[in-house]
Design a protein around this motif. Structure first.
Motif, short mmCIF file in Angstrom:
data_model
loop_
_atom_site.label_atom_id
_atom_site.label_comp_id
_atom_site.label_asym_id
_atom_site.label_seq_id
_atom_site.Cartn_x
_atom_site.Cartn_y
_atom_site.Cartn_z
N MET A 199 0.82 -1.21 0.00
CA MET A 199 0.00 0.00 0.00
C MET A 199 0.86 1.27 0.00
SD MET A 199 -3.10 -0.77 -0.49
CE MET A 199 -4.15 0.61 -0.02
N ASP A 200 2.08 1.17 0.50
CA ASP A 200 3.01 2.30 0.41
C ASP A 200 3.34 2.55 -1.07
OD1 ASP A 200 4.65 4.36 1.33
OD2 ASP A 200 6.37 3.04 1.66
N ALA A 201 3.63 1.46 -1.80
CA ALA A 201 3.90 1.60 -3.24
C ALA A 201 2.69 2.23 -3.94
CB ALA A 201 4.23 0.23 -3.85
N ALA A 203 0.41 4.15 -2.60
CA ALA A 203 0.30 5.55 -2.17
C ALA A 203 1.29 6.43 -2.93
CB ALA A 203 0.53 5.67 -0.66
N HIS A 204 2.50 5.92 -3.15
CA HIS A 204 3.50 6.70 -3.91
C HIS A 204 2.99 6.99 -5.32
CE1 HIS A 204 6.82 4.95 -1.13
NE2 HIS A 204 6.19 5.96 -0.57
N CYS A 205 2.45 5.93 -5.97
CA CYS A 205 1.95 6.11 -7.34
C CYS A 205 0.76 7.06 -7.36
CB CYS A 205 1.55 4.75 -7.93
SG CYS A 205 2.94 3.65 -8.21
N ILE A 267 -1.38 12.22 2.07
CA ILE A 267 -1.31 10.88 2.68
C ILE A 267 0.00 10.78 3.45
CG2 ILE A 267 -1.10 8.40 2.20
CD1 ILE A 267 -2.90 8.80 -0.25
N HIS A 268 1.08 11.16 2.80
CA HIS A 268 2.39 11.09 3.46
C HIS A 268 2.55 12.19 4.52
CE1 HIS A 268 3.55 8.03 0.57
NE2 HIS A 268 4.59 7.80 1.35
N SER A 269 1.97 13.37 4.29
CA SER A 269 2.11 14.44 5.29
C SER A 269 1.45 14.05 6.61
CB SER A 269 1.49 15.76 4.81
OG SER A 269 1.64 15.92 3.43
N HIS A 281 3.58 1.33 11.41
CA HIS A 281 4.19 0.99 10.12
C HIS A 281 3.78 2.03 9.07
CE1 HIS A 281 4.69 -0.97 6.17
NE2 HIS A 281 5.85 -1.26 6.71
N HIS A 282 4.78 2.52 8.34
CA HIS A 282 4.58 3.64 7.42
C HIS A 282 3.51 3.35 6.36
CE1 HIS A 282 5.54 6.84 4.61
NE2 HIS A 282 5.76 5.93 3.67
N GLY A 283 3.65 2.22 5.67
CA GLY A 283 2.72 1.92 4.57
C GLY A 283 1.32 1.65 5.08
N THR A 285 0.00 2.91 7.73
CA THR A 285 -0.55 4.21 8.11
C THR A 285 -1.08 4.94 6.87
OG1 THR A 285 1.20 4.24 9.77
CG2 THR A 285 -0.03 6.29 9.48
N ASN A 286 -0.31 4.89 5.80
CA ASN A 286 -0.76 5.51 4.54
C ASN A 286 -2.08 4.91 4.08
OD1 ASN A 286 1.63 6.91 4.40
ND2 ASN A 286 2.57 5.59 2.89
N ALA A 287 -2.18 3.58 4.19
CA ALA A 287 -3.38 2.89 3.70
C ALA A 287 -4.61 3.34 4.48
CB ALA A 287 -3.19 1.37 3.81
FE LIG Z 1 5.93 6.14 1.56
#
Ligand SMILES: [Fe+2]
Ligand SMILES: NC(=O)c1ccc[n+]([C@@H]2O[C@H](COP(=O)([O-])OP(=O)(O)OC[C@H]3O[C@@H](n4cnc5c(N)ncnc54)[C@H](O)[C@@H]3O)[C@@H](O)[C@H]2O)c1
Length: 381
Positions: A199-201, A203-205, A267-269, A281-283, A285-287
């Motif tokens: 989900m981090d990947a 979120a980046h896209c 999302i990242h902010s 966990h970073h990803g 959290t983004n999800a």
């Molecule tokens: Fe990230």
């Protein structure tokens, strides 16, 4: 209209199952005689790490490892790593792991040649030019998760252990000389890490695709990266040994990081202060924060997301895409609220203040004000 931009594309990537075998050759090719393998504590005892050390050892490069690395690595981890690098007389770093091991490894190689404190190299303006770039040791990167894309990135995310803030440290030479993307290394990831990193990947896209900056190459890569996640992340989650799915997720992760040169967003902010304070966990959290941020950004990205939905084979434009994200989260066991990750409401003001000054906030298609950040945190928690 005059178009000007600065684009940097990544490092040499050796992609394919089993290619970890080439590790020693690539280390030697970039001049290493005594590399230090940097990874996180969890990985230090795993078979894939032992195998990498065996490969180095068999080629006469020794088997030195530094693994005092926390998830969301800190300046303290960095200081200890630089000491281990200098004391051991090392001449290069094998950055091995998920984003945590990769970021700390890259930062050790960088800081080994610096005299100024690491915070002087935060990703602000041209601060990176303060660095002594001749002192930076070569890096060979080996990702063991498929998410952060740190293996093709020119930044490292380090948590300041005093202020509990995540800082992005930047230098063009953070870019590894060689990256080995071997999907077999990711087979042992627990389900929760497969989903969080995947989900981090995504979120980046998604954030790169949604950011307002001009970068058509990244735009295309972000779109295809989302498609790979859509097709392969559920497969990798269901069956961790599905190498085709694992391989395509490795591509998606690298593509996400290449794409986010175009910018990230809210999302990242929001995720950075949560990760720095609660060590989530970073990803993952983004999800969790993804749907509320999508809704917040809707006025600026509705048409763009509708095009993405069409490319991804999702019907119903923006609404269809939004529902798809909800279904994907459910399928991957992502909780609906941050409270499930241990996040409370008592530090919302502080986190909102951190979110709006996070360097990723500038790429959000709708301005992230203090009020908006507070409202988003209330909704997400
Ligand atoms: Fe990230
Ligand atoms: N540099 C960048 O551009 C960038 C981008 C996004 C995120 N990040 C940073 O990356 C970090 C997160 O990285 P991550 O999501 O990859 O998680 P991680 O590196 O923290 O790893 C998560 C857990 O998975 C374990 N693990 C890793 N690989 C494994 C494997 N193959 N088998 C079994 N267990 C394995 C680790 O030991 C750890 O316990 C955060 O600090 C985040 O801020 C950096």
């Amino acid at each position: 209209m005059t178009i000007t931009a600065n684009w940097s594309y990544p490092t040499a990537i050796k992609f394919g199952a089993g290619r970890i075998k080439e590790l020693a050759d690539h280390c030697k090719a970039v001049g290493m005689k005594k590399p230090l393998l940097v990874t996180d504590r969890g990985l230090s005892t795993m078979a894939i790490t032992k195998e990498a050390l065996d490969i180095l050892d068999a080629a006469g490069l020794g088997r030195a490892m530094f693994a005092e690395v926390d998830p969301n690595p800190t300046d303290r981890n960095l200081e200890a790593g630089v000491k281990a690098f200098r004391d051991g007389g090392h001449d290069g770093v094998v950055a091995f792991g998920g984003g945590s091991g990769l970021d700390l490894g890259k930062a050790v190689a960088f800081m080994a040649g610096q005299t100024r404190p690491v915070w002087d190299f935060e990703d602000i303006g041209d601060w990176w030019t303060r660095a002594n770039s001749d002192g930076i040791a070569p890096i060979v990167a080996v990702p063991t998760t498929a998410g952060t894309g740190s293996e093709v990135g020119r930044a490292s995310v380090i948590t300041n252990s005093e202020t509990h803030t995540k800082k992005v440290i930047f230098h063009p030479k953070f870019l590894p000389s060689v990256t080995i993307c071997d999907p077999e290394l990711t087979v042992g990831m627990p389900k929760v890490i497969t989903s969080g990193t995947g989900m981090d990947a995504f979120a980046h896209c998604l954030e790169a695709y949604s950011s307002p900056f001009y970068h058509p190459m990244s735009q295309g890569i972000a779109l295809e990266g989302m498609r790979l996640v859509k097709e392969f992340l559920p497969r990798a989650y269901r069956d961790g040994t599905d190498i085709e799915a694992r391989a395509n997720m490795m591509s998606a992760a690298a593509m996400g990081a290449v794409a986010f040169q175009k910018g990230l967003g809210a999302i990242h902010s929001l995720s950075h202060p949560v990760g720095a304070i609660y060590n989530t966990h970073h990803g993952m959290t983004n999800a969790v924060v993804m749907p509320p941020v999508l809704t917040f950004n809707r006025p600026a990205i509705e048409a763009k997301i509708a095009s993405a939905a069409a490319y991804l084979g999702i019907e119903g434009g923006f609404d269809g895409f939004f529902d798809y994200v909800l279904r994907l989260r459910e399928e991957l066991g992502v909780p609906d609220k941050l409270s499930a990750l241990g996040v409370g409401t008592d530090r919302i003001d502080e986190m909102a203040a951190m979110a709006i000054v996070d360097p990723t906030a500038g790429g959000n298609p709708v301005e992230l004000t203090l009020d908006a950040a507070k409202r988003l945190f209330v909704e997400c928690i």
